[in-house]
Design an enzyme around this catalytic site. Structure first.
Site, PDB file in Angstrom:
ATOM      1  CG  ASP A 186     -13.777  -2.436  -3.932  1.00  0.00           C
ATOM      2  OD1 ASP A 186     -13.375  -1.563  -4.716  1.00  0.00           O
ATOM      3  OD2 ASP A 186     -13.085  -2.893  -2.991  1.00  0.00           O
ATOM      4  CE  LYS A 212      -6.162  -0.754  -6.839  1.00  0.00           C
ATOM      5  NZ  LYS A 212      -7.086  -1.635  -6.116  1.00  0.00           N
TER       6      LYS A 212
HETATM    7  C1  PLP Z   1      -6.747  -2.059  -4.782  1.00  0.00           C
HETATM    8  C2  PLP Z   1      -7.926  -2.586  -4.048  1.00  0.00           C
HETATM    9  C3  PLP Z   1      -8.142  -2.256  -2.716  1.00  0.00           C
HETATM   10  C4  PLP Z   1      -7.081  -1.484  -1.972  1.00  0.00           C
HETATM   11  O1  PLP Z   1      -7.484  -1.036  -0.752  1.00  0.00           O
HETATM   12  P1  PLP Z   1      -6.543  -0.033   0.043  1.00  0.00           P
HETATM   13  O2  PLP Z   1      -7.297   0.254   1.262  1.00  0.00           O
HETATM   14  O3  PLP Z   1      -6.337   1.154  -0.846  1.00  0.00           O
HETATM   15  O4  PLP Z   1      -5.235  -0.697   0.273  1.00  0.00           O
HETATM   16  C5  PLP Z   1      -9.308  -2.694  -2.101  1.00  0.00           C
HETATM   17  N1  PLP Z   1     -10.222  -3.423  -2.788  1.00  0.00           N
HETATM   18  C6  PLP Z   1     -10.022  -3.763  -4.074  1.00  0.00           C
HETATM   19  C7  PLP Z   1     -11.046  -4.555  -4.792  1.00  0.00           C
HETATM   20  C8  PLP Z   1      -8.869  -3.373  -4.738  1.00  0.00           C
HETATM   21  O5  PLP Z   1      -8.652  -3.740  -5.995  1.00  0.00           O
END
Ligand code: PLP
Length: 399
Positions: A186, A212
């Protein structure tokens, strides 16, 4: 040299006068190009072209085009990234695909530094697949030792959302590969924050956010990467029509596309996708190595200034810049109220329970002078105990 690059990129953003914005790790600032693009897509493409815009304005190709631009920032070869859905949904798609590839192995290995949503999605995948998979969550420092022949998938977030601690993607992926373990990274706090080399590391899957460090706007589409050699082996769990080999043949049976397109499910959110596409233009001519150098400079200034001025705050981020993403976090039991007071004084960061105040440093629009000024404001908040005011204790739904 790099300073002048970033003087220019700063002019590409529309920031409110007087605000020091240290939350680009949560919601990137507004690129002027995105504002103009959304207006054009609404007025011209949607308003005038109507349905024709799928072809005449290139809507149908946007997910691939956005994927290509993001791919350049994360070391992904041409044709291996597509923009689609949200990060959580892309994790679902990647994890189900990986577990199906992994065969008999049942363990999903992750760590306590992961974003909770990623762990929740893994729980849901395990329940939905119903094949006896198990989520094993260890401390970040114990991940390496836990990689073994029983593990199906290593599912990690490269940078810890709370502390900014950065995993060694290359080393962990290499060990995973040596044990026949598939990897899902991720990159929510990596893409656009520092150089990522998915191809060089040999990662199998990656996912990440568009809103982000990529500045695509609230709820911007996310992205998914699949290592080219794996793409044709994947059986998509969200087997929707836009991932079909021939969507407009309207066949009654599903046949996956022979490319990264098979990770698409349905119709993309075009206005958001267009905003992200335009936002990515700010990276034209930018080298991620320069971004990393400047980000480290900004974080080092901020840590030095805050530690000199605010002795009751404890650094929650790794001190070694190589082990940190592009954010700095401090701990204090009054963290929430401290952040509210800071925001009221136009230094915008955020708070993460139970006690972390978080500051993202985005070189495209944050300067060394901003880092010093933010530390000065924080010093005032601490010395004058501004955080004790009742108005700063009130929690909204989003922190
Ligand atoms: C911000 C973030 C998400 C957000 O997921 P959404 O599906 O966009 O809400 C997921 N995983 C990580 C590690 C994040 O920092």
């Amino acid at each position: 040299m790099t300073a002048s690059i970033f003087d220019k990129t700063r002019t590409l953003f529309d920031l409110p006068e007087g605000v020091i914005y240290l939350d680009g790790n949560s919601l990137g600032a507004l690129p002027r190009a995105a504002r103009e693009r959304v207006a054009r897509e609404v007025n011209h493409s949607w308003g005038h072209e109507l349905i024709r815009a799928w072809n005449t304005c290139g809507w149908i190709d946007l997910p691939a085009e956005v994927g290509r631009k993001i791919g350049r920032l994360i070391g992904a070869p041409e044709g291996s990234v597509i923009a689609a859905d949200s990060t959580s949904i892309n994790l679902f798609k990647a994890l189900t695909a990986a577990l199906r590839l992994a065969g008999e192995r049942k363990v999903i290995l992750s760590d306590t530094g992961n974003f909770p949503s990623d762990l929740y999605i893994a729980e849901g995948v395990i329940e939905t697949m119903g094949q006896g998979h198990r989520l094993k969550v260890v401390a970040p420092d114990d991940v390496e030792a836990a990689i073994g022949d029983d593990v199906a998938v290593l599912m990690l977030t490269e940078v810890d959302y709370a502390t900014g601690r950065k995993h060694d993607m290359k080393a962990l992926t290499a060990k995973a590969r040596a044990h026949g373990v598939l990897t899902i990274w991720d990159l929510a706090h990596s893409a656009g924050a520092f150089p990522v080399d998915l191809h060089g590391a040999g990662a199998d899957f990656a996912i990440g956010c568009g809103y982000k460090y990529l500045n695509g706007g609230p709820g911007a589409p996310a992205f998914i990467y699949v290592r080219p050699e794996l793409q044709e082996k994947i059986t998509p769990s969200l087997s929707g029509w836009l991932g079909h080999d021939a969507p407009f043949q309207f066949e009654l049976g599903y046949r996956p596309a022979g490319s990264i397109d098979r990770m698409r499910a349905g119709t993309p959110p075009v206005l958001s996708m267009a905003a992200l596409d335009a936002a990515l233009s700010v990276w034209d001519g930018i080298e991620m190595a320069d971004v990393r150098a400047r980000s480290i400079e900004l974080c080092e200034i901020f840590i030095r200034e805050v530690e000199a001025r605010c002795p009751t705050l404890t650094l929650a981020s790794p001190r070694n810049p190589e082990q940190r993403g592009s954010q700095v976090s401090f701990r204090h039991e009054q963290g929430f109220a401290i952040m509210q007071a800071l925001i009221a004084h136009l230094v915008i960061g955020d708070f993460r329970a139970p006690n972390i105040i978080r500051f993202g440093f985005t070189p495209l629009y944050v300067t060394p002078a901003d880092a010093v000024k933010a530390a000065e404001v924080l010093e005032r908040v601490m010395k004058e105990r501004l955080y004790e005011k009742p108005e700063y204790q009130k929690k909204g739904k989003v922190t």
